[in-house]
Write a protein that holds these residues in place. Sequence first.
Motif, PDB file in Angstrom:
ATOM      1  N   PRO A   1       0.810  -1.221   0.000  1.00  0.00           N
ATOM      2  CA  PRO A   1       0.000   0.000   0.000  1.00  0.00           C
ATOM      3  C   PRO A   1       0.847   1.275   0.000  1.00  0.00           C
ATOM      4  CG  PRO A   1      -0.867  -1.576   1.584  1.00  0.00           C
ATOM      5  CD  PRO A   1       0.470  -2.099   1.152  1.00  0.00           C
TER       6      PRO A   1
ATOM      7  N   LEU B   1       2.190   1.903  -3.543  1.00  0.00           N
ATOM      8  CA  LEU B   1       1.144   2.439  -4.416  1.00  0.00           C
ATOM      9  C   LEU B   1       0.878   3.903  -4.111  1.00  0.00           C
ATOM     10  CD1 LEU B   1      -1.279  -0.605  -4.315  1.00  0.00           C
ATOM     11  CD2 LEU B   1      -0.136   0.255  -6.359  1.00  0.00           C
TER      12      LEU B   1
ATOM     13  N   ALA C   1       0.500  -5.553  -7.103  1.00  0.00           N
ATOM     14  CA  ALA C   1      -0.558  -4.612  -7.474  1.00  0.00           C
ATOM     15  C   ALA C   1      -1.698  -5.318  -8.202  1.00  0.00           C
ATOM     16  CB  ALA C   1       0.015  -3.509  -8.352  1.00  0.00           C
TER      17      ALA C   1
ATOM     18  N   GLU D   1      -5.860  -1.084  -8.857  1.00  0.00           N
ATOM     19  CA  GLU D   1      -4.805  -0.183  -8.383  1.00  0.00           C
ATOM     20  C   GLU D   1      -3.959   0.313  -9.539  1.00  0.00           C
ATOM     21  OE1 GLU D   1      -4.321  -2.348  -4.014  1.00  0.00           O
ATOM     22  OE2 GLU D   1      -3.172  -3.051  -5.751  1.00  0.00           O
TER      23      GLU D   1
ATOM     24  N   ARG E   1      -5.733   3.096 -11.425  1.00  0.00           N
ATOM     25  CA  ARG E   1      -5.596   4.406 -10.791  1.00  0.00           C
ATOM     26  C   ARG E   1      -4.280   5.066 -11.167  1.00  0.00           C
ATOM     27  NH1 ARG E   1      -7.519   5.233  -4.720  1.00  0.00           N
ATOM     28  NH2 ARG E   1      -6.385   7.123  -5.266  1.00  0.00           N
TER      29      ARG E   1
END
Length: 268
Positions: free
Chosen positions: A116, A119, A141, A145, A148
């Motif tokens: 996390p 990212l 990932a 994700e 995005r």
Amino acid sequence: MGLPFLDSFSAAAGRGVWHADELGLADAQVVATGHTALDAELPGGGWPIGAMTELLQSVPEAHVWRLLLPALAQAVEARGGPVVLIGAPYEPCGPSLAAQGLPVEALMWIKSDAPPARLWACEQALRCADVAAVLAWLPQARVGELRRLQLAAAQHDVMLFVCRPESAARGASPARLRLQVESCAADSSQIELHILKRRGPPLAAPVMLPARNERMTALLAAARLRRKLRLQQQGTVPVGDTATSATVVRIDAWKGGPNALDRIAVVA
């Protein structure tokens, strides 16, 4: 009177239609890869700006610098900002990269083992106006994700490279380009690039690139020659024979400690 209008409209529309059996044009700006053979196979002739390029590998950093250095150096020169490295498996060797056109001060290495956090850092870097490019290792990932990140790269016109394991090739991806990068089994001096996704027809054969630049190749050749001459002078290798042991060329670490990125072992 309607028919001529429809015919003319169809002809005009046809000129702007991309056919799946043709290599598409880039719908955004690109940066030349620095490898002529690869540019010839990419839409627009280079890496897309404002889009994600996905690199799939069996080893996390294998051949990444050889493949991306020319474009990263161009991006830094054009935008003036840093190349942000997120989750890089090894510390970059500053002197080696600088010798190939990427200044040490243009690198920003963000270390984190938590997916996390990687990212989040990647998305924040893409939103920074001064960032020249983002290179992230995101093995865990998910598609949502990655989507995005793709949107963030498009919104801020940043060149984004995401490194993932080869097993990810079986799943979907929002990346504009997907390449599988591996060493050539038949010739260790070559890199095989399999283009898995592009705006164009499937690639029948992989793109082959030299695994080392010309300067490194010349240095290694000179090292092999010096070693062979030394062994011949010592009488351990007859003239005309080839040495069978390995020569390890180690580039000392930037700021002191061992550096895995630029540690090269070659069979003499």
